[in-house]
Design an enzyme around this catalytic site. Sequence first.
Site, PDB file in Angstrom:
ATOM      1  N   GLU A  30      -7.933  -4.789  -0.362  1.00 29.88           N
ATOM      2  CA  GLU A  30      -8.649  -5.293  -1.467  1.00 29.88           C
ATOM      3  C   GLU A  30      -8.671  -6.934  -1.174  1.00 29.88           C
ATOM      4  O   GLU A  30      -9.530  -7.607  -1.545  1.00 29.88           O
ATOM      5  CB  GLU A  30      -7.680  -5.139  -2.533  1.00 29.88           C
ATOM      6  CG  GLU A  30      -7.528  -3.558  -2.902  1.00 29.88           C
ATOM      7  CD  GLU A  30      -8.831  -2.951  -3.626  1.00 29.88           C
ATOM      8  OE1 GLU A  30      -9.807  -3.617  -3.546  1.00 29.88           O
ATOM      9  OE2 GLU A  30      -8.745  -1.957  -3.708  1.00 29.88           O
ATOM     10  N   HIS A  72       1.142  -1.227  -0.018  1.00 32.32           N
ATOM     11  CA  HIS A  72      -0.011   0.175  -0.014  1.00 32.32           C
ATOM     12  C   HIS A  72       0.742   1.215  -0.084  1.00 32.32           C
ATOM     13  O   HIS A  72       1.898   1.221   0.692  1.00 32.32           O
ATOM     14  CB  HIS A  72      -0.947  -0.201   1.091  1.00 32.32           C
ATOM     15  CG  HIS A  72      -2.008   1.003   1.043  1.00 32.32           C
ATOM     16  ND1 HIS A  72      -1.814   2.323   1.374  1.00 32.32           N
ATOM     17  CD2 HIS A  72      -3.369   0.889   0.737  1.00 32.32           C
ATOM     18  CE1 HIS A  72      -3.094   3.017   1.118  1.00 32.32           C
ATOM     19  NE2 HIS A  72      -3.973   2.085   0.926  1.00 32.32           N
TER      20      HIS A  72
END
Length: 393
Positions: A329, A271
Amino acid sequence: MRPFEFKTEIIMSTITPDFVPGLQGVVAAKTRLSSVDGQRGELIIAGFPLEEIAPNATFEEMVYLLWNGALPNATQLADFCQRLAAYRTLPAFTIDLLRTAAEQRVPTMDALRMGVSTISLRTPDEPDDPQRDALAIVARFPTIIATYWRLLNGQEPVAPRANLSHATNYLYMLNGGEPSAEQTRGLETYLNTVVDHGLNASTFTARVIISTQSDMVSAVVGAVGALKGPLHGGAPGPALDMVFEIGEESRAEPYLRAKLERRERLMGFGHRVYKVRDPRAEVLSRAAEKMFEADGDMKLYRLVKHVEQTAVALLAEYKPGRNLQTNVEFYTALLLHGLGLPTELFTPTFAASRAAGWIAHAFEQQEAGRIIRPESVYIGEHDRRWLPVEQRG
Ligand code: ACO
């Protein structure tokens, strides 16, 4: 070197000290809505740690909190739920538009964007005011998505029911039957988890649009457009595909290792902001566990856990010092799949939640009352002279 390239270089080196590509690190708003601390892996929503509020609040409570700054009491909540539910039903012109879009097999996010635009068309009994638009937007996102999905698959839409909660009604409209309490809780936890996340691209888009004193529907339509792009709307679909391709726990290590040897990225890991485990992954993984334990495919759940552990270990081996951890996700995919949602509906469902965050930011921006108008640096040519068309080479 051609002359204009030379000039460009001079200009770049002399008058661009403040240019920040992608606006990374630039602070463009003050907000009470959410705080993202990527180093500590902390997400605060309107004062609550994510792990405190997401698994407990209904989505209606979360929306009320973001729009009003405090949780509602019982009377306020009942009133808010009733007002929100009253806007769920789509007018005939919206259904007609979605029917046409389905005939042309328009992608779901495009159909959603078009459907949301019709919220500007008021039926005779609807007032023309931003509060009405805000309620209608949040109330109708699920109806638009479920209606479109059914039309696309040759089924007639299921009309919304005002006596169901927001999350229950969404699953009801999609499947035509009422979900279990665990499924509703799973969806609510998901919606609460992704409702707001600092000044991400779609939220910034909404704030820019509303800062021009444009209207709420325009701000949300623009934000849907920003969310549609794969760099923002994310990759839960590919993360799930990867798990299905792996298929069995024993295949996880060779499969993932081969990917990393080929220098491919593992979907659902890493991320830009979080350098520890994304707190949203933690909350969603717990929600998925509860949902799957109650009524789900535990073999798939165990496979996903195994893939996660193996991937994190291999990422530490192949990318030491990068701190590549599970992102939101990965568990979004598992949770939404467990709810029976097809991958095409993952991003629209994300939008159905984030719309409430966009609106909260739009309200804040309206209070700030200042147009967002950054600068650009001209790097083009100078001193060009006009030539009539017949003299141009
Ligand atoms: N798998 C393998 N390697 C990775 C991954 C990954 N998922 N993520 C980063 N890396 C590696 C890069 O190859 C790079 O290695 P190198 O320096 O040896 O070349 C290093 O880690 C740093 O990569 P960057 O792209 O600079 O890191 P950044 O923080 O900008 O990337 C991103 C963030 C784009 C999310 C990245 O981690 C990625 O591509 N992940 C996979 C896709 C994904 O899951 N997307 C959804 C993100 S969640 C969200 O956006 C809401």
